[in-house]
Design a protein around this motif. Structure first.
Motif, PDB file in Angstrom:
ATOM      1  N   SER A 181      -5.382   9.682   0.905  1.00  0.00           N
ATOM      2  CA  SER A 181      -5.150   8.420   1.615  1.00  0.00           C
ATOM      3  C   SER A 181      -3.681   8.006   1.528  1.00  0.00           C
ATOM      4  CB  SER A 181      -6.044   7.313   1.059  1.00  0.00           C
ATOM      5  OG  SER A 181      -5.848   7.167  -0.335  1.00  0.00           O
ATOM      6  N   TYR A 183      -1.082   4.590   2.253  1.00  0.00           N
ATOM      7  CA  TYR A 183      -1.035   3.143   2.444  1.00  0.00           C
ATOM      8  C   TYR A 183       0.417   2.677   2.591  1.00  0.00           C
ATOM      9  CZ  TYR A 183      -5.719   3.216   0.274  1.00  0.00           C
ATOM     10  OH  TYR A 183      -7.023   3.483  -0.053  1.00  0.00           O
ATOM     11  N   SER A 199      -0.794  -0.757   6.779  1.00  0.00           N
ATOM     12  CA  SER A 199      -1.330   0.426   7.435  1.00  0.00           C
ATOM     13  C   SER A 199      -2.078   1.294   6.432  1.00  0.00           C
ATOM     14  CB  SER A 199      -0.220   1.240   8.107  1.00  0.00           C
ATOM     15  OG  SER A 199       0.715   1.694   7.146  1.00  0.00           O
ATOM     16  N   TYR A 200      -2.995   2.115   6.991  1.00  0.00           N
ATOM     17  CA  TYR A 200      -3.810   3.002   6.165  1.00  0.00           C
ATOM     18  C   TYR A 200      -4.174   4.228   6.997  1.00  0.00           C
ATOM     19  CZ  TYR A 200      -8.083   4.947   4.157  1.00  0.00           C
ATOM     20  OH  TYR A 200      -9.036   5.805   3.663  1.00  0.00           O
ATOM     21  N   ASN A 201      -4.110   5.396   6.367  1.00  0.00           N
ATOM     22  CA  ASN A 201      -4.539   6.630   7.013  1.00  0.00           C
ATOM     23  C   ASN A 201      -5.186   7.534   5.978  1.00  0.00           C
ATOM     24  OD1 ASN A 201      -3.646   6.787   9.968  1.00  0.00           O
ATOM     25  ND2 ASN A 201      -1.766   6.096   8.966  1.00  0.00           N
ATOM     26  N   LYS A 202      -6.102   8.376   6.411  1.00  0.00           N
ATOM     27  CA  LYS A 202      -6.744   9.352   5.528  1.00  0.00           C
ATOM     28  C   LYS A 202      -6.459  10.733   6.097  1.00  0.00           C
ATOM     29  CE  LYS A 202      -9.483  10.152   1.942  1.00  0.00           C
ATOM     30  NZ  LYS A 202     -10.901   9.758   1.942  1.00  0.00           N
ATOM     31  N   PHE A 203      -5.745  11.551   5.312  1.00  0.00           N
ATOM     32  CA  PHE A 203      -5.322  12.854   5.788  1.00  0.00           C
ATOM     33  C   PHE A 203      -6.216  13.997   5.346  1.00  0.00           C
ATOM     34  CE2 PHE A 203      -1.419  10.288   5.719  1.00  0.00           C
ATOM     35  CZ  PHE A 203      -1.039  10.411   7.044  1.00  0.00           C
TER      36      PHE A 203
END
Length: 210
Positions: A181, A183, A199-203
């Protein structure tokens, strides 16, 4: 034959009584920050004189500090651990309140930092870092009560190992966690307290059972 080649000066910093777990310097190498394998205290030193500049308390429970990072002008550090939390500490001169105090003006005459944090047992340093309201009795009470606590902080979604750094945009912190993750949080440089997730993303995706 005895060598006459001059040797470099060696500075020894007695950082912690427990084994070192994390160590980092700022960009120009004038300061270093360290944490032991207990992970409760973070100390900042002057690398030229070995003088202790700051001592901060991350928490009371043991943690593994996987990341300590200075900002670009070495006025703040951010600290990430295996608890899924990131703490931001102000160093000397990080806030207008600290500069006013150093100039001979009472910190009460400046802005009140840390107003967002509604913690009844903590007051605030001129730097904006929290401190126990019992700090005035530091000569009578254990050292815990005279500690400086984080100016701002946040927790990511999961309790996992994470590393952090100050972002390219002003007053932002970037966090990457072992679960894949990512952030980006923003903190208020005057009020501190809980940071805002921008913001947030899961790679990384969990493998399907089939």
């Amino acid at each position: 034959m005895t060598s006459t080649k001059p040797t470099a000066n060696i500075s020894i910093i007695p950082a912690h009584t427990s084994p070192l777990f994390s160590l980092v310097t700022n960009t120009d190498g004038t300061k270093c920050a360290s944490a032991s394998d207990k992970g409760t205290l973070i100390r900042v030193f002057d690398t030229g004189t070995s003088k202790l500049l700051n001592e901060f308390r991350r928490g009371a429970d043991r943690a593994e500090i996987y990341s300590i990072a200075f900002n670009s002008d070495s006025t703040r550090i951010c600290v990430g651990s295996d608890k899924g939390t990131v703490h931001i500490f102000n160093l000397d001169g990080a806030s207008p309140g600290a500069r006013m105090f150093q100039g001979g003006v009472s910190p009460s005459a400046g802005p009140h930092y840390g107003e967002v944090i509604q913690t009844p047992h903590h007051s605030h340093q001129a730097s904006g870092n929290r401190q126990s309201s019992f700090a005035f009795m530091k000569d009578l009470l254990p050292k815990y009560f005279s500690s400086e606590w984080s100016f701002a902080q946040f927790k990511v979604a999961a309790d996992c190992r994470c590393i952090c750094a100050f972002g390219g945009e002003k007053n932002t912190v970037i966090v990457v966690c072992a679960d894949g993750s990512f952030y980006r949080f923003m903190f208020d440089p005057q009020k501190g307290g809980e940071c805002v997730r921008e913001s947030y993303n899961k790679f990384l995706k969990e493998n399907d059972d089939d």
